[in-house]
Design an enzyme around this catalytic site. Sequence first.
Site, short mmCIF file in Angstrom:
data_model
loop_
_atom_site.label_atom_id
_atom_site.label_comp_id
_atom_site.label_asym_id
_atom_site.label_seq_id
_atom_site.Cartn_x
_atom_site.Cartn_y
_atom_site.Cartn_z
N HIS A 1 29.68 -2.11 -50.81
CA HIS A 1 29.85 -3.52 -51.37
C HIS A 1 29.56 -4.64 -50.34
CE1 HIS A 1 31.20 -2.24 -55.06
NE2 HIS A 1 32.54 -1.74 -54.57
N SER B 1 35.76 -8.54 -65.03
CA SER B 1 35.91 -7.31 -64.77
C SER B 1 36.49 -7.09 -63.44
CB SER B 1 34.58 -6.77 -64.69
OG SER B 1 34.45 -5.13 -64.52
N MET C 1 30.40 8.29 -69.78
CA MET C 1 30.87 7.94 -68.54
C MET C 1 32.50 7.80 -68.36
SD MET C 1 28.50 7.53 -66.13
CE MET C 1 29.08 6.39 -64.97
N ARG D 1 36.80 -0.04 -68.43
CA ARG D 1 37.68 -0.74 -69.32
C ARG D 1 37.14 -0.85 -70.66
NH1 ARG D 1 38.60 -5.88 -70.76
NH2 ARG D 1 37.19 -6.36 -69.29
#
Length: 327
Positions: A140, A172, A264, A293
């Site tokens: 990241h 998110s 997934m 989610r």
Amino acid sequence: MHLQTERFSDEVTDLIKTVYKDQIHSNLYKVDGVTMPEYYETFVDTVENFQVRDDDVWVCSFPKTGTTWTQEMVWCIANDLDYERGKVPLTNRFPFFDSSAHFNFSEILKADPGIQIPREMADSFKYTADSPSPRFIKTHLPFNLLPRQLRTREKEPKIIYVVRNAKDACISYYHFFRSLQDPRATFEDWCNLFLQDAVMYGPFWKHVLGYWEKRIEDNVLFLKYEDMKQDLPSVIKKTATFLGKNLTTDQLSSLTEHLSFESMKLNPAANNEDLVHLMKEVLQSEVEGKFMRSGEMNQWKSAMTQDMIERFDQWTRENLKGTGLSF
């Protein structure tokens, strides 16, 4: 190596401490303009001098912008759709390079030696360094904090960057944060923190544009989450070409199904539920929540107030003006 550090204003610092209750995130500051934990300085030289290999494949992103989805796609393409080997957890196949610097697991283990932290996370830099080629590496980190050999192109591995529109990325990220610890702040508090570039790895647009500017280099592929949602087969083919692979029609169909959100979400090797469980143990949290989610686009339409939408849109226009990037 010494990077310039800077503290947030008292007002932003107070907001950070309102939003985060854990020690990992409550002491954030800016390292070379990037929001990181206070202890990140201890890892700067390790990151700077990391030995990159030309046959590495790096997936880079701001958190919660489609990283795990992209990792699984890239790994499957590069490994000729070997779903049997793909049953190994993604964190093993595709280690999170900067997880040690993100979570400071060494200090966590000192405080509670009983916590079982996987080696690929407890010492992510050594685990990545020791992995056999070709290595698949997730980070990241923004471009300006990547290892020197990547920034200078002394080594030229494949770099794949994935981005998502800022409003959905913010939402998110917020739900991921809430899945790990009891929320002490409102969603509006979180949005204000996001807009002030004070969430981990921010500023968001500096992160995105750092890679956008490198998209013309032949070892860099720039992807959008929205394109993956709208036409996944086309993105798979584009990524396969970038990785030097040719997929048959049957392989393309198979991988598209494998990468569907429902597949997934049900795949224990790729849904990162073990990571969420570990972090809840570390943070001593009992909140309910999933790493994956909803996977939907345009969540902001129902989650944000009109005022917040306008603030995000204005912020986006100001940052993207003249860049050629749009959503």
